[in-house]
Motif scaffolding. Structure first.
Motif, PDB file in Angstrom:
ATOM      1  N   ILE A  39       0.856  -1.196   0.000  1.00  0.00           N
ATOM      2  CA  ILE A  39       0.000   0.000   0.000  1.00  0.00           C
ATOM      3  C   ILE A  39       0.889   1.243   0.000  1.00  0.00           C
ATOM      4  O   ILE A  39       1.820   1.340   0.789  1.00  0.00           O
ATOM      5  CB  ILE A  39      -0.951   0.015   1.215  1.00  0.00           C
ATOM      6  N   TYR A  40       0.599   2.164  -0.912  1.00  0.00           N
ATOM      7  CA  TYR A  40       1.462   3.317  -1.120  1.00  0.00           C
ATOM      8  C   TYR A  40       0.683   4.623  -1.104  1.00  0.00           C
ATOM      9  O   TYR A  40      -0.458   4.678  -1.551  1.00  0.00           O
ATOM     10  CB  TYR A  40       2.171   3.204  -2.479  1.00  0.00           C
ATOM     11  N   PHE A  73     -16.595   1.079  -4.935  1.00  0.00           N
ATOM     12  CA  PHE A  73     -15.422   0.273  -4.577  1.00  0.00           C
ATOM     13  C   PHE A  73     -15.829  -0.819  -3.594  1.00  0.00           C
ATOM     14  O   PHE A  73     -15.450  -1.974  -3.723  1.00  0.00           O
ATOM     15  CB  PHE A  73     -14.370   1.200  -3.967  1.00  0.00           C
ATOM     16  N   VAL A  74     -16.607  -0.429  -2.607  1.00  0.00           N
ATOM     17  CA  VAL A  74     -17.101  -1.392  -1.622  1.00  0.00           C
ATOM     18  C   VAL A  74     -18.309  -2.089  -2.250  1.00  0.00           C
ATOM     19  O   VAL A  74     -19.295  -1.451  -2.577  1.00  0.00           O
ATOM     20  CB  VAL A  74     -17.484  -0.654  -0.320  1.00  0.00           C
ATOM     21  N   LYS A  91      -8.118 -16.062  -1.263  1.00  0.00           N
ATOM     22  CA  LYS A  91      -7.889 -15.069  -0.214  1.00  0.00           C
ATOM     23  C   LYS A  91      -7.489 -13.697  -0.753  1.00  0.00           C
ATOM     24  O   LYS A  91      -7.345 -12.750   0.011  1.00  0.00           O
ATOM     25  CB  LYS A  91      -6.819 -15.575   0.750  1.00  0.00           C
ATOM     26  N   LEU A  94     -10.587  -9.450  -0.608  1.00  0.00           N
ATOM     27  CA  LEU A  94     -10.714  -9.012   0.770  1.00  0.00           C
ATOM     28  C   LEU A  94     -12.193  -8.905   1.144  1.00  0.00           C
ATOM     29  O   LEU A  94     -12.929  -8.132   0.557  1.00  0.00           O
ATOM     30  CB  LEU A  94     -10.021  -7.673   0.981  1.00  0.00           C
ATOM     31  N   LEU A 106     -13.832  -5.680  -1.143  1.00  0.00           N
ATOM     32  CA  LEU A 106     -13.208  -4.548  -1.835  1.00  0.00           C
ATOM     33  C   LEU A 106     -12.950  -5.012  -3.259  1.00  0.00           C
ATOM     34  O   LEU A 106     -12.250  -6.000  -3.482  1.00  0.00           O
ATOM     35  CB  LEU A 106     -11.895  -4.160  -1.167  1.00  0.00           C
ATOM     36  N   LEU A 137      -9.480   2.834  -8.045  1.00  0.00           N
ATOM     37  CA  LEU A 137      -8.745   1.990  -7.119  1.00  0.00           C
ATOM     38  C   LEU A 137      -9.277   0.562  -7.143  1.00  0.00           C
ATOM     39  O   LEU A 137     -10.476   0.338  -7.268  1.00  0.00           O
ATOM     40  CB  LEU A 137      -8.976   2.550  -5.717  1.00  0.00           C
ATOM     41  N   PHE A 139      -8.428  -3.396  -5.070  1.00  0.00           N
ATOM     42  CA  PHE A 139      -7.682  -4.008  -3.962  1.00  0.00           C
ATOM     43  C   PHE A 139      -7.594  -5.506  -4.184  1.00  0.00           C
ATOM     44  O   PHE A 139      -8.589  -6.163  -4.476  1.00  0.00           O
ATOM     45  CB  PHE A 139      -8.360  -3.724  -2.620  1.00  0.00           C
ATOM     46  N   ASP A 141      -5.730  -8.712  -2.171  1.00  0.00           N
ATOM     47  CA  ASP A 141      -4.964  -9.024  -0.968  1.00  0.00           C
ATOM     48  C   ASP A 141      -3.880 -10.052  -1.292  1.00  0.00           C
ATOM     49  O   ASP A 141      -3.929 -11.198  -0.851  1.00  0.00           O
ATOM     50  CB  ASP A 141      -5.909  -9.525   0.126  1.00  0.00           C
ATOM     51  N   GLU A 142      -2.889  -9.612  -2.051  1.00  0.00           N
ATOM     52  CA  GLU A 142      -1.755 -10.452  -2.445  1.00  0.00           C
ATOM     53  C   GLU A 142      -1.083 -11.037  -1.208  1.00  0.00           C
ATOM     54  O   GLU A 142      -0.870 -10.332  -0.224  1.00  0.00           O
ATOM     55  CB  GLU A 142      -0.695  -9.601  -3.158  1.00  0.00           C
ATOM     56  N   PRO A 145       3.012  -9.072  -1.545  1.00  0.00           N
ATOM     57  CA  PRO A 145       3.154  -7.870  -2.382  1.00  0.00           C
ATOM     58  C   PRO A 145       4.634  -7.572  -2.546  1.00  0.00           C
ATOM     59  O   PRO A 145       5.420  -7.771  -1.606  1.00  0.00           O
ATOM     60  CB  PRO A 145       2.478  -6.770  -1.557  1.00  0.00           C
ATOM     61  N   ARG A 153      -1.022  -4.168  -3.287  1.00  0.00           N
ATOM     62  CA  ARG A 153      -2.343  -4.697  -2.929  1.00  0.00           C
ATOM     63  C   ARG A 153      -3.420  -3.704  -3.348  1.00  0.00           C
ATOM     64  O   ARG A 153      -4.443  -4.071  -3.882  1.00  0.00           O
ATOM     65  CB  ARG A 153      -2.405  -4.969  -1.422  1.00  0.00           C
ATOM     66  N   GLU A 154      -3.146  -2.430  -3.075  1.00  0.00           N
ATOM     67  CA  GLU A 154      -4.077  -1.393  -3.513  1.00  0.00           C
ATOM     68  C   GLU A 154      -3.477  -0.768  -4.759  1.00  0.00           C
ATOM     69  O   GLU A 154      -2.313  -0.376  -4.729  1.00  0.00           O
ATOM     70  CB  GLU A 154      -4.206  -0.366  -2.383  1.00  0.00           C
TER      71      GLU A 154
END
Lengths: 579, 579
Positions: A39-40, A73-74, A91, A94, A106, A137, A139, A141-142, A145, A153-154
């Motif tokens: 995440i950045y 997004f959600v 997995k 998310l 997400l 965006l 997401f 969940d790698e 990452p 991930r994001e």
């Protein structure tokens, strides 16, 4: 922009976990800041580049008539349950609950959301075709990452979805997208290949990936040395391999072949090229509801099974994994001596496949399903009911399937970073969501869908993997955060500052995005930042100004050129920048 | 854009849960689609408006020197634990775990993230001031999302954060932002007020909200009828109220006042205006770690306690709630007869506050802390150690604190939709995060912070709440999805189509964003869509074309005007559109 008012926090130290130059330089150059695993934060320099990439993508997408949307997004888990991906996606999806215990995910991709959207609005063929895209965006969940923004991930992604009434129209749009993506990546200054990709798992009828050629790429791709043919290993084809040695002449017979459990020992035993032997590869296929079965693949001894091709051969399988020696023995087989004869009777398994290059082949040596015995003189043309599939991995030196015949183009393997993927999905999602329209004759049909993705934030990394040197990044003009860095060597020298400020204003007026480095920093630090950040051009206003000299630098090759400070400087710079 | 290639799925039916016109029209006009409670897809029309709003915000923000960033949406819970808000923020903060069981939140606001960012890069006063902003998705798990995009759970927000070395510099930036926001909302065509807001809870020294005036607004604001003064109820001030009746003349004495537990009965008993009585309001304040205490507020009988002002009066309180009669009686008090004399001794509570308008007042009537008894002739100027605070709610007709003296400006109450909020945060977050810089003299100091928000997606709703009629929306030119709708009455009439197409091309070339309604729809349906979608202007190419007539319509007032189709039409349209 004045550098003293800007925020480009450059760092001297390399981040510990940065194995790729793009990762190191983007962090050291103050483009991104890591705030969590994968995440950045994007800092002002990063945002400037992202915005330029986005603008190019939007411009090219809009030209094709695709329309921009922005999807939530959600996302309600129920949509993902409907498509079956809620369970299957693993997995990386998310999942979470809101305050009312409703389940959400997400969004990593939006086939579900967009199909539901289209279903609620589009009823007739008259409203087709339709192509909606977004740059938003995502997401994922790698589990691991890495490589900075290349596998976060994001991440920011352009994802588009098109809807059609016929296969022909889907194919037309697919081709338009191939051209559009080619234009986009060309404008971004990338060296890339359009790569044939595996589409077995999603079940579509065609899929291509856009691969940026880079040593550091995670994907191995297969490229022709004479034409534009390129493919993923799991999709790569070749011209059928021919024998380089004469065939072993023998009538069909069972032969005692002790200690020949490997292809090497078997070929050695008969003194033949392994081309003439058949290797059995046994795997275990996993199906829905926890069911599994042993599966058998027969390929030439000199070949390697490609696992994706193997998986695609088995209808309904979700995955294939290794089969243990115990499992193989438990069905009455003897590892090292497995062959196709009577195999179905012995194992009851219907999953027996031969590589398609073996079709009608003779003079082969194959296991006899009996310890220490092989058959020789096997002639597959005499066998009935064999299922032939493309199973093997293409190797460097194989002949190109496109130009191998004419031009003897040879394939070689290289590394790539996937930056785009286009896909003919067909009716996979529309059927699952019962998303139908009425065609010209009033019949109800599922929409045919295409989907098209570009990894937008990943591009920051991919571009740098192709454009850097030991001093830093090298952005091309189309997407550089600034075009020209005007470096004032000594800001206390009023003549230098005055001259630089005037030039800055004049160039800004002519549409050149300049940054004026007026910071209280050593000259060396300013040059180091210019090289690290990778602004395409710099202009040095230093001591030479007294003698009427300023210096113009091209970042790419660090070529320096003296300019007369009193003679049409603006025009000369515009000429060099090509604006 | 040709309408036949566009995706604007208009609906005739009003959505069930749409109580506001903006909510109804945005859905019926095909701007947004609801996909979950408080979660929306933005369709092409919605995205076009959003993009224009974003561009105006970016342009105005960039002019001030603020720099755009993009901060990670998925935020580590640890940052929120550090500020203490992980616990305090309540259920609106959506918390979840990733596959490795690490805790995260979906960012509803970014003070934590940005403070941590600044801390890691900024060390010296020389790097200040700095203002970073983003326009990104936020998530707030509202218990009752409503009003469409006005109170959604997932929403687009512009949030900016500035960092300063001195209070003066923070105040300067705060003023710059007030001007900038005023320009932004003016360009968006909004009628709004800059409203003084409560800043007690966050502890900053100043806070203003930007309120769009709309009947449907959730917030009650207090506005002057003569000047620009406006404030939230919890921040509203007034010129001190003066007596309209003579004071009850009495020496200090305890008086038997049976059955006077209400202010009305008390005023009636003494035949005085309730202005001369003192009302005790008892509440229960909640503190950290589950502690609580009774708190006492004394205000004139004719006033109402403002709960936010009351809460702000008590240092360290997180909330105040009602106190039950049992709780009041249990400390030895008698409801209806509570007064300030000996109150501290009776209750041991240090939390006793008087409204500041009562300072030095005489001739008052107040409870005697004894059933059926009040004191008369109370003179507060003789009492020591009273804590005076601003506690009361301003009422319609009160005099404006800015112009009430000179111009007799009167306050009135109206409804507003909050679209912006600017805030002087001070060192609240920087101290919690130990985010320090070195000042000119080498001393370590916490940054002083400001924060500034605009509800970007909410603006879609707020703008429409001010600009609609019974037929649909009325966008102004600056943010309309298209400027001009060229409606072809009968697309089978080649003359009409040809004329419309030529006009469309000519106007596009002149920079007018046109949509050419070339759909196979009835003329009435096309007009209804034009009115619902709210494109500022339409041009009707219909039967009249034979006689050389076309019709120009302004959406706002539905004013129609015949134009000569053969005479400089492009110029005439440009003139009317004002481009």
């Amino acid at each position: 922009m004045k550098f003293s008012n800007f925020f480009a926090p450059t760092l001297k130290e390399k981040p510990k976990d940065a194995f790729l130059k793009s990762h190191e330089y983007l962090i050291r150059g103050g483009f991104i800041q890591q705030i969590g695993s994968g995440i950045y934060n994007f800092l002002p320099l990063g945002v400037r580049v992202l915005e330029k990439i986005k603008a190019i993508i939007q411009e090219e997408m809009n030209k094709t008539g695709a329309l921009e949307v922005s999807l939530g997004f959600v996302t309600a888990a129920s949509l993902w349950q409907k498509s079956g991906r809620y369970e299957r996606y693993g997995k990386e999806l998310l999942r979470f609950k809101d305050r009312k215990e409703n389940e959400f995910v997400l969004g990593p991709t939006y086939e579900e959301v967009i199909t539901e959207l289209i279903k609620s609005y589009i009823k007739s063929y008259k409203q087709l075709p339709l192509h909606l895209y977004q740059i938003n965006l995502k997401f994922r969940d790698e589990i691991r990452p890495r490589f900075g923004v290349i596998r976060g991930r994001e991440f920011l992604m352009k994802d588009g979805y098109s809807f059609h009434g016929s296969k022909e129209d889907l194919k037309r749009e697919f081709n338009v997208m191939e051209e559009t993506y080619t234009r986009i990546f060309t404008r971004l200054g990338l060296e890339f290949r359009v790569v044939e990709a595996d589409s077995g798992a999603i079940g579509g009828s065609g899929s291509k990936e856009f691969m940026v050629l880079a040593q550091s790429g995670e994907d191995t791709i297969c490229v022709c040395n004479k034409c534009q043919y390129a493919a993923n290993l799991e999709a790569a084809r070749r011209i059928k391999k021919t024998a380089k040695t004469p065939p072993p002449q023998a009538d069909f017979a069972k032969f005692h072949t002790p200690n020949t459990t490997t292809i090497e020992s078997l070929a050695e035993f008969f003194k033949v090229d392994s081309f003439w032997t058949i290797k059995a590869v046994v795997k275990k296929a996993l199906f829905e509801k926890g069911e599994s079965a042993l599966v058998f693949f027969f390929i030439r001894g000199c070949e390697t099974l490609n696992v994706t091709k193997a998986l695609n051969a088995i209808a309904g399988a979700n995955d294939i994994i290794e089969a243990s020696e115990e499992e193989i023995r438990s069905v009455g087989l003897c590892p090292g001596y497995i062959g196709a004869y009577a195999l179905r009777n012995i194992t009851q398994s219907p999953y027996i496949y031969f590589d398609k290059e073996l079709e009608d082949c003779k003079h082969l040596i194959m296991g006899a399903n009996e310890e220490d015995y092989h058959f020789v003189g096997v002639d597959l043309s005499l066998c009935e009911g064999i299922e032939f599939r493309d199973l093997i991995e293409v190797k460097a030196g194989d002949l190109c399937p496109k130009c191998g015949e004419d031009k003897q183009g040879e394939l070689y393997l290289t590394q790539g970073i996937e930056v785009g993927h286009i896909f003919q999905l067909g009716d996979k999602y529309s059927s699952a969501f019962e998303a139908f329209f009425l065609d010209e004759s009033g019949r109800s049909k599922p929409f045919l869908m295409g989907c098209y993705g570009i990894g937008v934030s990943r591009l920051l990394g991919a571009i740098i993997e192709q454009h850097y040197d030991e001093r830093g990044m090298q952005w091309n003009k189309a997407i550089a955060p600034f075009t020209l860095d005007i470096i004032v060597s000594n800001i206390k020298d009023t003549q230098q500052m005055e001259y630089a400020r005037n030039l800055y204003r004049a160039l800004q007026e002519r549409g050149i995005e300049c940054i004026l480095d007026d910071r209280e920093e050593r000259y060396g630090a300013k040059i180091a930042d210019f090289e690290l950040i990778g602004i395409p051009y710099a202009l040095i206003v230093g001591k030479g100004l007294n003698e009427g000299n300023i210096e113009f630098i091209q970042r790419k090759n660090l070529l320096k050129e003296k300019l007369d400070s009193r003679d049409c400087v603006v025009e000369k710079i515009l000429e060099r920048i090509g604006s």
